[in-house]
Scaffold this active site. Structure first.
Site, PDB file in Angstrom:
ATOM      1  N   CYS A 110      -4.889 -10.727  -4.783  1.00  0.00           N
ATOM      2  CA  CYS A 110      -3.594 -10.096  -4.469  1.00  0.00           C
ATOM      3  C   CYS A 110      -2.548 -10.839  -5.305  1.00  0.00           C
ATOM      4  O   CYS A 110      -1.827 -11.697  -4.803  1.00  0.00           O
ATOM      5  CB  CYS A 110      -3.267 -10.240  -2.995  1.00  0.00           C
ATOM      6  SG  CYS A 110      -4.612  -9.770  -1.901  1.00  0.00           S
ATOM      7  N   ARG A 139       3.648  -3.128  -8.949  1.00  0.00           N
ATOM      8  CA  ARG A 139       3.782  -4.586  -8.874  1.00  0.00           C
ATOM      9  C   ARG A 139       2.907  -5.263  -9.946  1.00  0.00           C
ATOM     10  O   ARG A 139       3.259  -6.315 -10.473  1.00  0.00           O
ATOM     11  CB  ARG A 139       3.392  -5.085  -7.479  1.00  0.00           C
ATOM     12  CG  ARG A 139       4.480  -4.805  -6.438  1.00  0.00           C
ATOM     13  CD  ARG A 139       4.035  -5.173  -5.040  1.00  0.00           C
ATOM     14  NE  ARG A 139       3.726  -6.580  -4.856  1.00  0.00           N
ATOM     15  CZ  ARG A 139       4.612  -7.530  -4.568  1.00  0.00           C
ATOM     16  NH1 ARG A 139       5.878  -7.217  -4.430  1.00  0.00           N
ATOM     17  NH2 ARG A 139       4.230  -8.781  -4.405  1.00  0.00           N
ATOM     18  N   CYS A 232       1.953 -16.290   4.011  1.00  0.00           N
ATOM     19  CA  CYS A 232       3.267 -16.906   4.239  1.00  0.00           C
ATOM     20  C   CYS A 232       3.740 -16.499   5.641  1.00  0.00           C
ATOM     21  O   CYS A 232       4.865 -16.078   5.830  1.00  0.00           O
ATOM     22  CB  CYS A 232       4.264 -16.527   3.156  1.00  0.00           C
ATOM     23  SG  CYS A 232       4.514 -14.765   2.956  1.00  0.00           S
TER      24      CYS A 232
HETATM   25  C1  SAM Z   1       1.825 -12.131  -0.751  1.00  0.00           C
HETATM   26  S1  SAM Z   1       1.820 -10.947  -1.966  1.00  0.00           S
HETATM   27  C2  SAM Z   1       1.111 -11.765  -3.332  1.00  0.00           C
HETATM   28  C3  SAM Z   1       2.025 -12.708  -4.036  1.00  0.00           C
HETATM   29  C4  SAM Z   1       1.399 -13.312  -5.272  1.00  0.00           C
HETATM   30  N1  SAM Z   1       0.133 -13.950  -4.962  1.00  0.00           N
HETATM   31  C5  SAM Z   1       2.314 -14.312  -5.921  1.00  0.00           C
HETATM   32  O1  SAM Z   1       2.137 -15.501  -5.707  1.00  0.00           O
HETATM   33  O2  SAM Z   1       3.195 -13.901  -6.689  1.00  0.00           O
HETATM   34  C6  SAM Z   1       0.544  -9.894  -1.460  1.00  0.00           C
HETATM   35  C7  SAM Z   1       0.150  -8.830  -2.482  1.00  0.00           C
HETATM   36  O3  SAM Z   1      -0.984  -8.160  -1.967  1.00  0.00           O
HETATM   37  C8  SAM Z   1      -0.962  -6.839  -2.453  1.00  0.00           C
HETATM   38  N2  SAM Z   1      -1.882  -6.069  -1.587  1.00  0.00           N
HETATM   39  C9  SAM Z   1      -1.639  -5.422  -0.442  1.00  0.00           C
HETATM   40  N3  SAM Z   1      -2.773  -4.890   0.064  1.00  0.00           N
HETATM   41  C10 SAM Z   1      -3.756  -5.230  -0.805  1.00  0.00           C
HETATM   42  C11 SAM Z   1      -5.142  -4.957  -0.864  1.00  0.00           C
HETATM   43  N4  SAM Z   1      -5.752  -4.261   0.086  1.00  0.00           N
HETATM   44  N5  SAM Z   1      -5.810  -5.456  -1.929  1.00  0.00           N
HETATM   45  C12 SAM Z   1      -5.214  -6.182  -2.908  1.00  0.00           C
HETATM   46  N6  SAM Z   1      -3.895  -6.461  -2.899  1.00  0.00           N
HETATM   47  C13 SAM Z   1      -3.192  -5.993  -1.862  1.00  0.00           C
HETATM   48  C14 SAM Z   1       0.492  -6.448  -2.398  1.00  0.00           C
HETATM   49  O4  SAM Z   1       0.764  -5.410  -3.320  1.00  0.00           O
HETATM   50  C15 SAM Z   1       1.190  -7.757  -2.751  1.00  0.00           C
HETATM   51  O5  SAM Z   1       1.525  -7.777  -4.109  1.00  0.00           O
END
Ligand code: SAM
Length: 461
Positions: A110, A139, A232
């Protein structure tokens, strides 16, 4: 700041006597952090040239606080040169505590917008492969830009459901980071919008998604490989609860200790069904205990550690394939020796692929490998990503401006530059434009004029 009653009640139960101290944090300003890209500059050298005041983040060797109310590091040319990433201090911890080594195969499940992926890529030092994925295509575009600015070329940027990746990468990775989508309770102070999102989709909603992501990721990890799970948020269902779910399904996983820091709190076994003390090895970051917002981290290994192997691929046989002639001519000005077998040509675009990849045909991707540039009729045009991957001393034709030169900002705005004072008897062609020795992009010199080749979408406005 007004917090939802349900959230306050939950935190009161979680923190007991410490709750008032925790609550008072919401009246204090947030922390701003900057992380040095050690793939481009050492921490020592960065401290010498850093144009604003920074103070070390004690648990992150390459992390610093800055005063976000006084300075705007995102507009400084060093930011455009990829010398640092701006990141909330506690969010630096997961990628820091996952022991990635050059040569590893690493997955960030992610990854957008790349706060952690950029650090994982920097740790690889160009060896091995980073696969940075995010389910959200929009994103993932920001992720790709951040990875390219950081000069990470041994990469695939994907936008897939983790379940689909399993079909391609079963037991492929040495290290996996899951920075899971979560209810964001640790980000309420930094971003007030998170409160609304929490009210719409509570912890239960995210816990279900996390369970599915962590089990899918588990199947992509090699035996002996390590997985770091982070959120977080503070909710036990999304943190210790998710790890407990994984351990139940895959008992071969073991929780490992995480290099400590005085402000880290232990994970909370009392929030799990088993109450096993093993969960105390995981880490909780609370804003009233240290200068960071809020995070949870668990480091796990799949099965027994494997004997160390030298992951550097042997120089071995050089393929007999030849590079396209125009690319070869361009490379004469570099110190790089590319293996033609790793080139992937799509139309005019030429990519340099990481080694030892499975066939990824059918996966939605934004980038596979390093985009070297485009093969036009009778000439090769190098890409912005290539400029960011090169070091100044790896390319012959360089125009290096001191940061005080007003042309640096004009270059970043896309203007044509008069470089009469720097050209002397320089031959025409592609020049690597640097600021204090760090590449920003290319320009094409003709006479005393430098035609701007800085990527339009990246320009300083
Ligand atoms: C907490 S953020 C990640 C932040 C990133 N790791 C950073 O440090 O910049 C969580 C991310 O998970 C993605 N996401 C949501 N559901 C997901 C899924 N089922 N599989 C993969 N990514 C997912 C979202 O689009 C989001 O960008």
């Amino acid at each position: 700041m007004k917090l939802p009653d349900k959230f306050e009640e939950k935190m009161q139960a979680l923190l007991g006597d410490e709750f008032p101290e925790y609550l008072s944090c919401y009246d204090e300003p947030r922390y701003y952090g900057l992380r040095v890209n050690t793939n481009k500059i050492s921490v020592e050298d960065f401290k010498k040239i850093c144009p604003f005041e920074i103070t070390p983040i004690p648990w992150i060797e390459n992390g610093f606080y800055y005063d976000g109310d006084k300075v705007t590091p995102s507009r400084h040319p060093y930011y455009f040169a990829g010398l640092y990433y701006l990141q909330e201090p506690s969010a630096m911890t997961p990628a820091n505590r996952l022991p990635v080594e050059p040569g590893d195969k690493v997955l960030d499940v992610c990854a957008a917008p790349g706060g952690k992926a950029t650090e994982l890529g920097a740790k690889l030092k160009g060896e091995g492969v980073l696969i940075a994925n995010d389910i959200s295509n929009s994103r993932a575009k920001g992720l790709l830009k951040n990875i390219e600015v950081f000069g990470i070329g041994n990469v695939l940027v994907l936008s897939e459901e983790p379940g689909k990746l399993e079909d391609y990468f079963a037991e492929y990775f040495d290290k996996i980071l899951i920075d899971a989508p979560c209810s964001g309770e640790g980000m309420f102070r930094k971003d007030k919008k998170m409160v609304k999102a929490w009210e719409e989709h509570g912890p239960e909603f995210f816990a279900n998604i996390q369970k599915s992501i962590i089990t899918q990721a588990a199947r992509m990890l090699k035996p002996g490989g390590m997985l770091l799970y982070s959120t977080c948020t503070f909710d036990g269902r999304e943190n210790e609860g998710t790890i407990e779910y994984l351990l139940k399904k895959y008992p071969e996983f073991e929780i490992l200790g995480i290099k400590g820091y005085e402000g880290f709190e232990k994970g909370m076994p009392e929030l799990t069904a088993s109450k096993s003390e093993e969960f105390a090895k995981t880490v909780r970051i609370f804003p009233h205990k240290m200068k960071g917002e809020g995070h949870y981290l668990a480091l796990l290994r799949k099965g027994k550690p494997l004997p160390a192997t030298d992951k550097k691929l042997l120089p071995g046989k050089k393929s007999k394939k030849k590079l396209p002639e125009d690319l070869e001519v361009f490379l004469e000005d570099t110190t790089w020796e590319l293996d033609a077998a790793r080139l992937d040509v799509h139309g005019e675009r030429v990519y340099y692929m990481p080694e030892d990849l499975p066939d990824v045909c059918g996966i939605r991707f934004l980038r596979t490998g390093l985009l070297l540039g485009e093969l036009k009729k009778k000439r090769f045009e190098p890409s912005q990503a290539l400029a960011m991957c090169l070091k100044k001393d790896e390319y012959k034709k360089v125009l290096d401006f001191p940061v005080s030169d007003e042309r640096v900002k004009r270059y970043l705005k896309g203007e044509t530059l008069d470089v009469e004072d720097m050209t002397g008897s320089k031959e025409k062609g592609w020049y690597l434009v640097c600021v204090d020795g760090y590449p920003l992009g290319f320009g094409k010199l003709s006479g005393q004029t430098l035609k701007n080749k800085y990527l339009p979408g990246w320009r300083l406005c």
